[in-house]
Write a protein that holds these residues in place. Structure first.
Motif, mmCIF file in Angstrom:
data_model
loop_
_atom_site.group_PDB
_atom_site.id
_atom_site.type_symbol
_atom_site.label_atom_id
_atom_site.label_comp_id
_atom_site.label_asym_id
_atom_site.label_seq_id
_atom_site.Cartn_x
_atom_site.Cartn_y
_atom_site.Cartn_z
ATOM 1 N N ALA A 161 0.826 -1.210 0.000
ATOM 2 C CA ALA A 161 0.000 0.000 0.000
ATOM 3 C C ALA A 161 0.859 1.258 0.000
ATOM 4 O O ALA A 161 0.519 2.258 -0.654
ATOM 5 C CB ALA A 161 -0.933 -0.013 1.207
ATOM 6 N N VAL A 162 1.965 1.243 0.730
ATOM 7 C CA VAL A 162 2.861 2.409 0.736
ATOM 8 C C VAL A 162 3.399 2.660 -0.675
ATOM 9 O O VAL A 162 3.514 3.810 -1.124
ATOM 10 C CB VAL A 162 4.014 2.205 1.736
ATOM 11 C CG1 VAL A 162 5.057 3.310 1.584
ATOM 12 C CG2 VAL A 162 3.488 2.180 3.167
ATOM 13 N N LEU A 164 1.864 2.076 -3.401
ATOM 14 C CA LEU A 164 0.782 2.706 -4.162
ATOM 15 C C LEU A 164 0.713 4.201 -3.866
ATOM 16 O O LEU A 164 0.504 5.025 -4.765
ATOM 17 C CB LEU A 164 -0.544 2.027 -3.843
ATOM 18 C CG LEU A 164 -1.760 2.488 -4.648
ATOM 19 C CD1 LEU A 164 -1.551 2.258 -6.144
ATOM 20 C CD2 LEU A 164 -3.020 1.769 -4.173
ATOM 21 N N VAL A 165 0.895 4.571 -2.603
ATOM 22 C CA VAL A 165 0.961 5.986 -2.234
ATOM 23 C C VAL A 165 2.113 6.666 -2.977
ATOM 24 O O VAL A 165 1.977 7.782 -3.509
ATOM 25 C CB VAL A 165 1.129 6.135 -0.708
ATOM 26 C CG1 VAL A 165 1.518 7.566 -0.331
ATOM 27 C CG2 VAL A 165 -0.157 5.737 0.008
ATOM 28 N N GLU A 166 3.249 5.997 -3.047
ATOM 29 C CA GLU A 166 4.405 6.558 -3.759
ATOM 30 C C GLU A 166 4.100 6.759 -5.241
ATOM 31 O O GLU A 166 4.558 7.742 -5.844
ATOM 32 C CB GLU A 166 5.611 5.645 -3.575
ATOM 33 C CG GLU A 166 6.136 5.624 -2.139
ATOM 34 C CD GLU A 166 7.185 4.549 -1.891
ATOM 35 O OE1 GLU A 166 7.902 4.646 -0.882
ATOM 36 O OE2 GLU A 166 7.275 3.601 -2.703
ATOM 37 N N ARG A 167 3.350 5.828 -5.827
ATOM 38 C CA ARG A 167 2.967 5.997 -7.235
ATOM 39 C C ARG A 167 2.115 7.253 -7.433
ATOM 40 O O ARG A 167 2.370 8.042 -8.348
ATOM 41 C CB ARG A 167 2.187 4.774 -7.717
ATOM 42 C CG ARG A 167 1.457 4.947 -9.043
ATOM 43 C CD ARG A 167 2.418 5.224 -10.193
ATOM 44 N NE ARG A 167 3.213 4.054 -10.489
ATOM 45 C CZ ARG A 167 4.470 4.061 -10.933
ATOM 46 N NH1 ARG A 167 5.075 5.222 -11.122
ATOM 47 N NH2 ARG A 167 5.127 2.930 -11.174
ATOM 48 N N VAL A 168 1.128 7.459 -6.585
ATOM 49 C CA VAL A 168 0.261 8.631 -6.735
ATOM 50 C C VAL A 168 1.054 9.912 -6.547
ATOM 51 O O VAL A 168 0.875 10.892 -7.283
ATOM 52 C CB VAL A 168 -0.920 8.557 -5.745
ATOM 53 C CG1 VAL A 168 -1.713 9.852 -5.748
ATOM 54 C CG2 VAL A 168 -1.826 7.381 -6.097
ATOM 55 N N VAL A 262 8.086 0.025 8.456
ATOM 56 C CA VAL A 262 7.890 0.588 7.125
ATOM 57 C C VAL A 262 7.637 2.083 7.294
ATOM 58 O O VAL A 262 6.994 2.502 8.261
ATOM 59 C CB VAL A 262 6.688 -0.089 6.423
ATOM 60 C CG1 VAL A 262 6.343 0.606 5.125
ATOM 61 C CG2 VAL A 262 6.971 -1.567 6.186
ATOM 62 N N ARG A 263 8.101 2.875 6.362
ATOM 63 C CA ARG A 263 7.867 4.323 6.415
ATOM 64 C C ARG A 263 7.014 4.749 5.233
ATOM 65 O O ARG A 263 7.368 4.474 4.081
ATOM 66 C CB ARG A 263 9.192 5.089 6.411
ATOM 67 C CG ARG A 263 10.063 4.781 7.621
ATOM 68 C CD ARG A 263 11.282 5.683 7.671
ATOM 69 N NE ARG A 263 12.139 5.361 8.807
ATOM 70 C CZ ARG A 263 13.193 6.089 9.181
ATOM 71 N NH1 ARG A 263 13.516 7.176 8.504
ATOM 72 N NH2 ARG A 263 13.917 5.733 10.222
#
Length: 587
Positions: A161-162, A164-168, A262-263
Motif C-alpha cells: 500500500a505504501v 501505491l501511495v508513492e505511485r500517486v 515501514v515508512r
C-alpha cells in the motif's frame, strides 16, 4: 445548469475558488443538512448556522505551465506481465493497455479532444485490505477446503500500500488532460480484520508515518507461515510445502522483513474515506461487536491454524450463505476446536474497532496529513452515528460518499431509508453541479437488507433502488465503487435519457493490484466524457529475491499475488473495463 468553470483554469493561473472547493468537505448526516457552495473551504461540524467551522487543507496546486497528459507510471505505458509461460511465473515490464471508447450511453463526436475542458481529476483506491496476519480470529484454515482462502502474499499488504501511495505522489497530472489531481478517495475495505492495529496502519499509510506491521510478540512472527504446516507457504524453511511444490521460493529472512518497520511518506493530495464491510464488521462478515467471547479471542493468546476440510467447508458455506451474520456459529466453531489452537502472544491492539473508533481515527489531528480534517467525516457524523457525507470536488462537481455496509452482518450491502432520502435530497439541492457517487459495494452486491441493529425499525434498500434514485437526476455522472475485486464498467440508463456510468475497480490485494485515475471533462459538444486510467504501485515489476527492502517487498507482493494458488486470473476485466473513455449526454 450553470457549469462553465473547470480545472482547465489552472493552465493560466490558479483558480482560488476551485482550489478551496477541491478540499472543502461538508458532511451531510441524516437529519441535518448543510449548504454546499463552490466557495466552501470548511468541514461542517455543527448544523448550518450553528457556530464555528473547522478549516481543512487545500488540494495540490498546479503549476502555471500548460497542461499536458501524464501517462508515466500508468497502465497506458506498461503493465506487469509474466516473463515465463508455465509454473511459478516471474513478472516483468509488459505492454500497456489501450484506451477503449464506450458509446452505449452517447455517441462521441469528432474533434472533441481539441474542445474539451477538464472538470475534475482524482484517484480511487479500493480494497487495500491491510492485514494483521497474526490476528487470532483470521480464517486461514479455510484453505484446507478453498485454496484461495489464504494467500501467500498477505503479510506484505502494508509495504504494498505504501508503494501505491508513492505511485500517486509521482503523478504530475492526469493521464488524459494533464489536469491537477484533486484528491484520493478510498472506497472501503481499507482494513481486513476490523482490528485497531490495522486501522492505525491504514491511517499512517495514507497520511504518513512509521508503521510496524506486527502484533503480538514484538520481535518474532507468530502465525501460519512459520507453523511448519505444509498447508501454507513456509518461506524461511527448507521443508517442502504445498506452495513450494508449485515453485514458490525459499526466502531466508522473509518473515523478519515482513514485520519490520515501514515508512510511508503519506499522500501529497487530500484524501477522503469510504467504509467497507471489512472496516465495519469483524472479519468483514460478523455483525456483532458485543460477543465477549469473540472480543476476548481477538486479543487473546490462542490461534487456530488448521481444521479438517469438511469443517472448513461448513464454516465457509455458513459465511457465504449468510447463515451466521452475528457470529454465534463462529464462536461455537472456535470453542469446538479449542484443543487444536496454538499459543500466541496476546495483544489488545487486535481488538475490533467500532464505527465511532473509525470516525475518531479520521478526525485525529495526528492523521490529518494533506487533509482535509476528518477526511470527509466530521463530528456531526460522530454525533449522529452516520458514515455518509458530501463534499465539493471542484466548482462544477460534488462528491457523495455512501455507507453501504450491513451492520446487521454479512459481507453484502444496502443502505437505510434515511440515507436513501438524504442521497435524493442532496442531488436535488445541488442540481447545478455534476455529481460523482462513491461507495464500497457495487449495485449488484447490495442485496443484504438485514436490519441495522442501531436502527431496527428502518427499512434497508438494495442496489436497484439506489440506481433508481441516481437515474432520477440528470447531474449524476458516475458511481465509483469496489468490493468485487474486479474491474467492471457498467452503463445505466433510464427513460428520458438520464444515465450514468458505474465504475467498479479491482482491489489492491489481489493481482493485478490496481487503483484508478478518473477524469471528468466537458467536450463542449453536448457530451461529457469520463476517462478512467488504471495505475499500479511504484515498485518495479521485476523482483529480486535478495532484496527484502521496503521496495523489494512491495515488488514481491505483486509477484506472489499473481502466483497465489486459486487466484482468479480475470480480475483485470476486459479491455473495456480498464482504460476507457465513457461518453455521456449532458443533462
Amino acid at each position: 445548469m450553470s457549469r462553465t468553470r473547470s480545472v482547465a483554469a489552472f493552465a493560466a493561473g490558479v483558480n482560488r475558488r476551485t482550489v478551496l472547493a477541491a478540499a472543502g468537505a461538508v458532511s451531510l448526516s441524516a437529519g441535518a443538512g448543510y449548504a454546499l457552495h463552490p466557495t466552501d473551504s470548511q468541514a461542517a461540524t455543527t448544523p448550518a448556522g450553528a457556530g464555528a467551522q473547522t478549516p481543512v487543507a487545500h488540494s495540490r496546486q498546479a503549476a502555471t505551465t500548460p497542461l499536458t497528459p501524464f501517462t508515466k507510471g500508468t497502465t497506458v505505458a506498461s503493465v506487469a506481465t509474466p516473463r515465463n509461460s508455465s509454473g511459478y511465473r516471474r513478472l516483468g515490464d509488459g505492454p500497456g493497455w489501450q484506451r477503449v471508447v464506450r458509446t452505449e450511453l452517447a455517441a462521441p463526436r469528432s474533434g472533441r479532444a481539441a474542445r474539451r475542458t477538464a472538470l475534475a481529476a482524482f484517484v480511487q483506491f479500493t480494497d487495500l485490505h491491510l492485514m494483521d496476519v497474526q490476528h487470532p480470529l483470521r480464517l486461514e484454515y479455510l484453505r484446507s477446503h478453498d485454496v484461495h482462502a489464504w494467500r501467500p502474499h498477505e503479510a506484505l499488504t502494508v509495504p504494498g500500500a505504501v508503494s501505491l501511495v508513492e505511485r500517486v505522489n509521482a503523478l504530475r497530472g492526469a493521464p488524459v488532460t494533464g489536469a491537477p489531481l484533486h484528491f484520493v478517495m478510498t472506497t472501503g475495505d481499507n482494513t481486513d480484520n476490523n482490528a485497531h492495529s490495522e486501522l492505525e496502519w491504514f491511517m499512517k499509510v495514507m497520511s504518513g508515518g512509521r508503521i510496524t506491521p506486527n502484533s503480538g510478540d514484538p520481535k518474532h512472527y507468530e502465525g501460519v507461515q512459520n507453523s511448519g504446516l505444509p498447508l501454507y507457504w513456509q518461506p524461511g524453511s527448507g521443508a517442502r510445502d504445498h506452495d513450494k511444490a508449485l515453485g514458490f521460493p525459499y526466502l531466508k529472512g522473509f518473515l523478519a522483513a515482513a514485520i519490520r518497520e515501514v515508512r510511508s511518506p503519506g499522500l501529497d493530495l487530500p484524501w477522503y474515506s469510504t467504509a467497507g464491510n471489512h472496516d465495519a464488521l469483524p472479519l468483514g462478515c460478523y455483525g456483532s461487536h458485543g460477543d465477549p467471547y469473540l472480543t476476548e479471542a481477538a486479543i487473546g493468546g490462542r490461534k487456530l491454524l488448521s481444521v479438517p476440510a469438511a469443517d472448513a467447508k461448513k464454516l465457509q458455506d455458513a459465511i457465504k450463505n449468510a447463515k451466521d451474520p452475528r457470529g454465534t456459529g463462529y464462536r461455537d466453531f472456535l470453542k469446538a476446536h479449542a484443543r487444536s489452537m496454538r499459543p500466541v502472544t496476546p495483544d489488545e491492539k487486535r481488538a475490533p474497532y467500532t464505527q465511532g473508533d473509525y470516525l475518531k481515527a479520521h478526525l485525529d489531528p495526528a492523521h490529518q496529513g494533506a487533509g482535509p480534517v476528518g477526511h470527509g467525516y466530521s463530528s456531526a457524523n460522530l454525533d449522529s452515528g452516520t458514515q455518509y457525507y458530501a463534499f465539493r470536488i471542484s466548482d462544477d462537481v460534488i462528491g457523495i460518499s455512501l455507507d453501504t455496509t450491513g451492520a446487521g452482518g454479512h459481507y453484502e450491502g444496502s443502505i437505510g431509508t434515511a440515507q436513501l432520502k438524504w442521497l435524493d435530497r442532496t442531488l436535488k439541492e445541488h442540481n447545478d453541479s455534476y455529481a460523482v457517487v462513491f461507495s464500497h459495494h457495487t449495485s449488484a452486491t447490495m442485496t443484504n437488507t438485514r436490519p441495522d441493529p442501531a436502527r431496527p425499525g428502518e427499512k434497508r434498500h438494495g442496489g436497484a433502488e439506489v440506481i433508481s434514485v441516481l437515474c432520477a437526476h440528470t447531474n449524476v455522472l458516475a458511481w465509483v465503487n469496489g468490493h468485487i475485486h474486479k474491474n467492471v464498467v457498467t452503463p445505466h440508463q433510464a427513460s428520458g435519457g438520464r444515465s450514468f456510468w458505474e465504475i467498479s475497480t479491482a482491489s489492491h490485494v489481489d493481482f493485478p493490484q490496481l487503483a484508478r485515475v478518473i477524469e471528468l471533462v466537458d467536450n463542449k459538444d453536448g457530451t461529457i466524457s469520463v476517462f478512467t486510467t488504471l495505475i499500479e504501485a511504484a515498485a518495479p515489476h521485476r523482483t529480486d529475491y535478495a532484496d527484502l527492502s521496503q521496495t523489494g517487498l512491495a515488488a514481491l507482493y505483486r509477484e506472489l499475488s499473481y502466483n497465489a494458488p486459486g487466484a482468479n486470473k480475470a480480475l483485470a476485466g476486459h479491455a473495456a473495463d480498464r482504460n476507457t473513455e465513457l461518453v455521456l449526454k449532458k443533462g
